[in-house]
Design an enzyme around this catalytic site. Structure first.
Site, short mmCIF file in Angstrom:
data_model
loop_
_atom_site.label_atom_id
_atom_site.label_comp_id
_atom_site.label_asym_id
_atom_site.label_seq_id
_atom_site.Cartn_x
_atom_site.Cartn_y
_atom_site.Cartn_z
N HIS A 1 -8.56 11.78 -0.85
CA HIS A 1 -8.12 10.51 -1.42
C HIS A 1 -7.99 10.71 -2.93
O HIS A 1 -8.88 11.29 -3.55
CB HIS A 1 -9.15 9.43 -1.10
CG HIS A 1 -8.68 8.03 -1.35
ND1 HIS A 1 -8.48 7.56 -2.63
CD2 HIS A 1 -8.35 7.03 -0.51
CE1 HIS A 1 -8.06 6.30 -2.54
NE2 HIS A 1 -7.97 5.96 -1.27
N GLN B 1 -7.57 14.88 4.39
CA GLN B 1 -7.05 14.03 3.32
C GLN B 1 -8.03 13.92 2.15
O GLN B 1 -9.18 13.55 2.33
CB GLN B 1 -6.77 12.62 3.84
CG GLN B 1 -6.21 11.70 2.78
CD GLN B 1 -5.65 10.42 3.37
OE1 GLN B 1 -6.40 9.52 3.74
NE2 GLN B 1 -4.35 10.33 3.48
N ARG C 1 -2.25 10.82 6.40
CA ARG C 1 -2.38 9.44 6.85
C ARG C 1 -2.02 8.46 5.73
O ARG C 1 -2.41 8.66 4.59
CB ARG C 1 -3.83 9.17 7.28
CG ARG C 1 -4.10 7.74 7.67
CD ARG C 1 -5.49 7.55 8.21
NE ARG C 1 -6.54 7.67 7.21
CZ ARG C 1 -6.88 6.70 6.35
NH1 ARG C 1 -6.24 5.53 6.38
NH2 ARG C 1 -7.85 6.88 5.48
N LEU D 1 -15.48 6.09 -3.04
CA LEU D 1 -14.09 5.65 -3.01
C LEU D 1 -13.75 4.52 -3.98
O LEU D 1 -14.51 3.58 -4.15
CB LEU D 1 -13.79 5.18 -1.58
CG LEU D 1 -12.31 5.09 -1.24
CD1 LEU D 1 -11.67 6.46 -1.31
CD2 LEU D 1 -12.15 4.51 0.15
N PHE E 1 0.85 -1.19 0.00
CA PHE E 1 0.00 0.00 0.00
C PHE E 1 0.88 1.23 0.00
O PHE E 1 2.05 1.17 0.39
CB PHE E 1 -0.90 0.00 1.24
CG PHE E 1 -2.36 0.14 0.92
CD1 PHE E 1 -2.98 -0.76 0.08
CD2 PHE E 1 -3.11 1.17 1.47
CE1 PHE E 1 -4.34 -0.64 -0.20
CE2 PHE E 1 -4.47 1.29 1.19
CZ PHE E 1 -5.08 0.38 0.36
N HIS F 1 -11.80 12.52 2.09
CA HIS F 1 -11.87 11.17 2.60
C HIS F 1 -11.72 11.08 4.11
O HIS F 1 -12.39 10.30 4.76
CB HIS F 1 -10.77 10.36 1.92
CG HIS F 1 -10.76 8.91 2.27
ND1 HIS F 1 -11.88 8.14 2.15
CD2 HIS F 1 -9.78 8.10 2.71
CE1 HIS F 1 -11.59 6.90 2.52
NE2 HIS F 1 -10.33 6.85 2.89
N GLU G 1 -7.30 2.15 -2.90
CA GLU G 1 -5.89 2.20 -3.25
C GLU G 1 -5.38 0.81 -3.61
O GLU G 1 -4.38 0.66 -4.30
CB GLU G 1 -5.15 2.73 -2.01
CG GLU G 1 -3.72 3.12 -2.21
CD GLU G 1 -3.20 3.91 -1.01
OE1 GLU G 1 -3.95 4.74 -0.45
OE2 GLU G 1 -2.04 3.71 -0.63
N ARG H 1 -0.92 9.58 -0.41
CA ARG H 1 -2.19 10.05 -0.99
C ARG H 1 -2.17 11.54 -1.31
O ARG H 1 -2.72 11.96 -2.33
CB ARG H 1 -3.33 9.75 -0.01
CG ARG H 1 -3.62 8.28 0.07
CD ARG H 1 -4.64 7.95 1.12
NE ARG H 1 -4.99 6.54 1.02
CZ ARG H 1 -5.86 5.94 1.80
NH1 ARG H 1 -6.47 6.62 2.76
NH2 ARG H 1 -6.13 4.67 1.64
#
Lengths: 604, 246
Positions: A235, A233, A414, A249, A120, A379, A252, A308
C-alpha cells in the site's frame, strides 16, 4: 491420546469479513457451523479497512454499472484476474452491500438518503459505500452482531495448525486453544479457509501478528494449489514515523478526499509518470484533479488515485532519488484543501475521523494543519489458494477458501475497496457451496496418526532447551528483514536468488527453535508454530517472483521493466511436489469469454 | 537511547506477582511496543492480547499506572519514566494469564440483547432512504471498538460485581445504537429496565472518561435510554394510553 473434539457440517477457519459471511450463509442453509478464530471475535484485520466497499450501486453517478466495475477490476489486475470471479464480484457486490444494510450497517448517505459512494484509486466512478473512514469496523460488527443470533458455534482464540484428510478429502482440522494450549480435533464435512493474508512475512506491514499465511500453508500442506503468490500489494501510504508505528495504514480515502502527494521539493510528483493504460482517464492538471475529488463528473481523477502498485513505485522512486521527507517517506497533504473549502479543517475531521485521531495520538500531528509523512507498507496478498470461481472450492475436495487467502479476483493488483466486497461476495458463495457439499457427504473418519503427528510436531519447541535452541522471534525478524530487502517492492533476479539461497538456513533455524514456559497463552510458542507457515508462504512468494520475468501490477522487476505479452497469459502455480519439495510452475490462463472481452474493450 | 522500567503483572488466576523489566525506549514508543520488546528479549512467554496496534480493534486493553487504557495508543512520553510504569490486566474480568483476561462474559451479554429488526424497505430494490442527520447520531455509538475499558472501569461491575444484573456501559451503548437506528422496529425498553439493569447506572461518567473513541457514553447513550425507560414504563399518561392501544 484423546483430545477435546467437535463435529460440524461446515468448519470455517477465520472470522474476518469472509469467514463471518461464509458462516452466516452456511448456517442459513441449515447445516451446523463451527467458526474458529485466532483472536477474539470482531478483531480480525477487516476492522482495519477504512475506505469502503466497492459496489456499482450507481447512487452517486448513475453511469456506473457492474460492467464498468468489472472492467476496472480487470484493468487494475492487469488482466491476470480470474475473469469469472471478477464478473461475479461486480454483479453481486451491490446485493451484498444492500444486504449488509438490512442487517443493521449504517452507511453514510447521499442527499436523497441513499448509500453514499466515494472515489477511490482505479475506480472510474464514485463506487465505495462507506462509513467515514471506518467501513471495515462497520462491516465486521454488522456481520458479528447478525451472526451471533444464527446458532453458529464460535471458538475464539483458537488456532488451527493442520488440516486432517480422509483419502483425498479434507475432513477436519487440528488446533489448540490459546488460553490453555490444549489440543482440539474438529471433524467437518467441509472446511472453509478464510484466514486472511501473509503480511507478517515482511518487516513493514499494516498486518497484525495473526497474518502468517496460515490458510495458505494449511491448504498447501493438504495438497491444494496456490496461485500468483508473487503478487503482494504494498500500500503506498503507511505511516513512517514514529518508528513504532511504521507500516500502520493511512487510508486511500485521504487522497479520495483531495489529499495530494508531494516530495521534499514541494512538487506533486505523481503528475510525472502516468501509465499508458490510464492516460486517458487521468487529470491533465491540479485543477481538474481537485474538481474530480469534489464530485465533478466532467473531470478526470488526479494521479494520486492511480492504482496502488503504481503510486507505491513512484514513492520509492522519489525516495531513491533523494527527495524523501525527513523520516524516509513522502508528504501526504490534506490540510491544503482549506484553501478551497471554507470549513476545511472541520470537513477533514468529519470525513477522516480515524486518520485525524491516529496521527494526533500516535505521531502528535494535526492533519488539518500539516502534512503527514507516508511510505509503502505491505498490505495485502493478491495470490492465494486456487479456487473454482463459482463455488470457491480449492483443488482439494471439501476444502474451500474465500477472501484474502483465496486467489483470482484481483489478478496482479487489487483495487482499493474491492477487498471488502470480495469478502462478502465470495464469503457468501463459499458458505453456500460448502454447505451444499457437506450435505452430500457421508461421515468422515479422522486418522489418528495424522492427529498424533501434528501434536508431536507442535510440542517439539518445548523439548528444545539448552545452548542449541534459539528463540522464535529472532528467526521471524530475520525472515522479515530478508523478504523486505530482497523480495519487496523492487525485485531482481540476483536479490530474489539471494533470498532463495537463505531459506535453507532459516528452515534449519526454525527447526531448532525452543520456547520457555508452559502451554498457557504462550506467545513464544505460538510464534514458533506460526514460523512454519510464514516460511512456507515466504518461499512461495520468492519462488513465484523469480519465475515471473516481467513487471506487472504489484510485481516489479528492475531487470525486466516491461510487461511481457507471453507471461500475460500465465498464472503462477505453487504446489507440494511428490517428494515434499515446493513446485512452482506457470500455467495458461483460461481464455476469456467473448462477451466479457467485449465489455473490457468497450470500457478502454 | 534511554531506558525505562516496566512493572508487569505475571501470573494466572491462582497466583502471580509484579515483575520488573528494564528495556530501552525510543521516541514515539507506546506501551504496547515496550511490552513487545520485553516479550521478544526477556520474557518470550509473556501473555498479551493485541491485534491492530492502531486503536481500531480494541484488543490490548490494560491498566497502565492504574488507568484503563489501550496499550497501543498510550505513548510513553505521556507517562513519568523516572519511576516504573505499572501494567496490569483489567480488574473487572477473570484473569487468564499475565495481561490477558477472560472477556467472554461480554460476548454472552450481547447475545441477550434483541437483534436489529428493520422496517420494510422503502424502495423496490430492497433499499432504504435515510437522512444523514439520523445516521450520524447512531454512528457515534457504532464507533465502539469493544475494548471493554468502559466495562472495566464501571463500579457496578468492578466493585459490586453485578455482572448478572447489569449489562454495563458497552451494552447500553449497543442498545442505544439499536434503539436509535433509523430503520429499527424492535422495542428493548422493557428489557433495559427489567433484565439489563439500566437503573444501576448512577451516571458517574467513569465510562465516558476512559472511552478511547470519545463516545459520550453517559450523555448520549445512557441518559436517553433512562429517559425512554421512564417515559415508557413509568409515565402514568403513557401507561394509560398503552392500556387502550395495546
Amino acid at each position: 491420546m484423546t483430545y477435546e473434539s467437535f463435529e460440524y457440517d461446515v468448519l470455517v477457519i477465520g472470522a474476518g469479513g469472509a469467514g463471518l459471511r461464509a458462516s452466516i450463509e452456511a448456517s442459513s442453509a441449515g447445516v451446523s457451523v463451527g467458526l474458529v478464530c485466532k483472536s477474539l471475535l470482531g478483531k480480525a484485520h477487516t476492522v482495519m479497512a477504512e475506505g469502503g466497499m466497492a459496489a456499482a450501486l450507481g447512487n452517486v453517478d448513475d453511469r456506473d454499472s457492474w460492467k464498468v466495475h468489472f472492467a476496472d477490476t480487470m484493468r487494475g489486475g492487469q488482466y491476470l484476474n480470474n475473469w469469472r470471479m471478477a464478473e461475479l464480484h461486480a454483479q453481486e457486490a451491490p446485493t451484498r452491500a444492500r444486504e449488509l444494510e438490512s442487517w443493521g450497517a449504517v452507511f453514510d448517505r447521499t442527499k436523497e438518503g441513499k448509500i453514499l459512494q466515494r472515489n477511490f484509486g482505479g475506480h472510474k466512478y464514485p463506487r465505495l459505500a462507506h462509513v467515514g473512514d471506518r467501513t471495515g469496523l462497520e462491516m465486521i460488527r454488522t456481520l458479528q452482531d447478525h451472526g451471533i443470533h444464527q446458532g453458529i458455534d464460535v471458538h475464539m482464540e483458537c488456532t488451527v495448525i493442520e488440516l486432517l484428510k480422509d483419502g483425498d478429502r479434507v475432513v477436519g482440522a487440528f488446533g489448540y486453544d490459546r488460553e490453555k494450549g490444549r489440543f482440539r480435533v474438529y471433524t467437518a464435512r467441509a472446511v472453509v479457509l478464510a484466514s486472511g493474508g501473509i503480511g507478517r512475512a515482511f518487516k513493514v506491514t499494516s498486518n497484525s501478528w495473526e497474518y502468517t499465511g496460515d490458510g495458505h500453508a494449511l491448504a498447501y500442506r493438504a495438497g491444494a494449489e496456490l496461485m500468483d503468490m508473487e503478487f503482494v500489494q504494498f500500500h503506498p501510504t503507511g505511516m513512517v514515523w514514529p518508528p513504532s508505528v511504521r507500516g500502520i495504514l493511512v487510508t486511500e480515502g485521504v487522497r479520495g478526499e483531495g489529499g495530494v502527494l508531494r516530495n521534499s521539493e514541494g512538487k506533486r510528483f505523481m503528475f510525472e509518470d502516468i501509465p499508458e493504460l490510464y492516460k486517458s482517464s487521468t487529470a491533465d492538471d491540479e485543477e481538474e484533479g481537485w474538481k474530480y475529488t469534489q464530485g465533478d463528473k466532467e473531470s478526470r481523477r488526479p494521479p494520486e488515485l492511480l492504482t496502488r502498485d503504481h503510486v507505491a513505485r513512484c514513492i520509492v522512486r522519489e525516495l531513491r532519488e533523494g527527495r524523501g521527507s525527513p523520516h524516509g517517506g513522502v508528504f501526504l497533504d490534506i490540510a491544503w484543501i482549506k484553501e478551497r473549502l471554507p470549513n476545511g479543517a472541520e470537513h477533514i475531521k468529519k470525513k477522516l475521523p480515524s486518520m485525524y485521531h491516529q496521527f494526533k495520538q500516535l505521531a502528535g500531528i494535526d492533519i488539518t494543519q500539516e502534512p503527514m509523512e507516508v511510505g509503502p507498507t505491505t498490505h495485502y496478498v493478491m495470490g492465494g489458494i486456487r479456487v473454482e470461481a463459482d463455488s470457491q472450492m480449492s483443488t482439494v475436495p471439501g476444502l474451500f477458501a474465500a477472501g484474502e487467502c483465496a486467489a483470482g479476483l484481483h489478478g496482479a493488483n487489487r483495487l482499493g475497496g474491492n477487498s471488502l466486497s470480495d469478502l462478502l461476495v465470495f464469503g457468501q458463495r463459499a458458505g453456500q457451496h460448502a454447505a451444499a457439499y457437506a450435505k452430500e457427504q457421508t461421515g468422515a473418519s479422522i486418522n489418528s496418526d495424522q492427529v498424533e503427528a501434528a501434536a508431536r510436531l507442535a510440542l517439539e519447541p518445548f523439548e528444545r532447551e539448552g545452548s542449541d535452541a534459539e528463540g522464535p522471534y529472532q528467526v521471524q525478524f530475520d525472515l522479515q528483514d530478508m523478504m523486505q530487502a530482497q523480495v519487496g517492492i523492487v525485485r531482481s533476479q540476483a536479490e530474489i536468488q539471494k533470498a532463495l539461497d537463505a531459506f535453507g538456513q532459516l528452515y534449519e533455524r526454525a527447526g531448532r527453535v525452543g520456547v520457555q514456559g508452559n502451554r498457557e497463552y504462550n506467545a513464544g510458542w505460538h510464534t514458533a508454530l506460526d514460523l512454519r507457515n510464514l516460511l512456507m508462504v515466504a518461499e512461495a512468494v520468492a519462488k513465484s517472483a523469480i519465475l515471473r520475468k516481467e513487471s506487472r501490477g504489484a510485481h516489479f522487476r528492475e531487470d525486466f521493466l516491461e510487461k511481457d505479452s507471453e507471461q500475460a497469459k500465465l498464472n503462477t502455480v505453487t504446489r507440494l511436489g511428490a517428494g515434499g519439495e515446493m513446485e512452482v510452475v506457470q500455467e495458461p490462463l483460461a481464455p476469456i469469454r467473448d462477451d466479457l472481452a467485449q465489455i473490457i474493450d468497450d470500457n478502454k | 537511547m534511554s531506558s525505562a522500567t516496566f512493572r508487569i503483572w505475571r501470573g494466572n488466576a491462582e497466583a502471580g506477582a509484579f515483575e520488573d523489566y528494564t528495556t530501552e525506549v525510543s521516541e514515539g514508543m507506546v506501551v504496547l511496543d515496550a511490552v513487545h520488546q520485553i516479550q521478544a528479549e526477556k520474557a518470550n512467554d509473556l501473555a498479551v492480547r493485541w491485534n491492530c496496534k492502531a486503536g481500531k480493534c480494541g484488543s490490548c486493553s490494560a491498566e497502565v499506572n492504574g488507568n484503563p487504557k489501550l496499550m497501543c495508543m498510550t505513548r510513553l512520553n505521556t507517562l513519568p519514566l523516572d519511576e516504573p510504569v505499572t501494567i496490569e490486566p483489567m480488574q473487572t474480568f477473570p484473569l487468564i494469564r499475565d495481561l490477558v483476561t477472560d472477556v467472554s462474559w461480554n460476548y454472552e451479554v450481547k447475545k441477550r440483547i434483541k437483534q436489529f429488526a428493520p422496517r420494510k424497505p422503502d424502495a423496490p430494490d430492497g433499499s432504504w432512504r435515510v437522512d444523514q442527520y439520523d445516521v450520524e447520531r447512531v454512528q457515534e455509538f457504532r464507533k465502539c471498538i469493544e475494548c471493554f475499558l468502559c466495562q472495566d472501569v464501571c463500579h457496578v461491575l468492578r466493585d459490586h460485581r453485578l455482572h448478572d444484573k447489569f449489562i454495563g456501559p458497552r451494552y447500553l451503548v449497543y442498545t442505544a445504537a439499536l434503539e436509535m437506528q433509523p430503520l429499527d422496529t424492535e422495542d428493548r425498553i422493557a428489557d433495559l429496565a427489567n433484565d439489563h439493569g439500566v437503573g444501576y447506572c448512577n451516571i458517574t461518567k467513569c465510562c465516558t472518561t476512559v472511552c478511547p473513541e470519545d463516545i459520550a457514553i453517559t450523555d448520549n447513550a445512557i441518559i436517553p435510554l433512562k429517559e425512554r425507560v421512564v417515559d415508557q414504563m413509568y409515565d402514568p399518561l403513557t401507561k394509560m394510553l398503552r392500556m387502550f392501544t395495546g
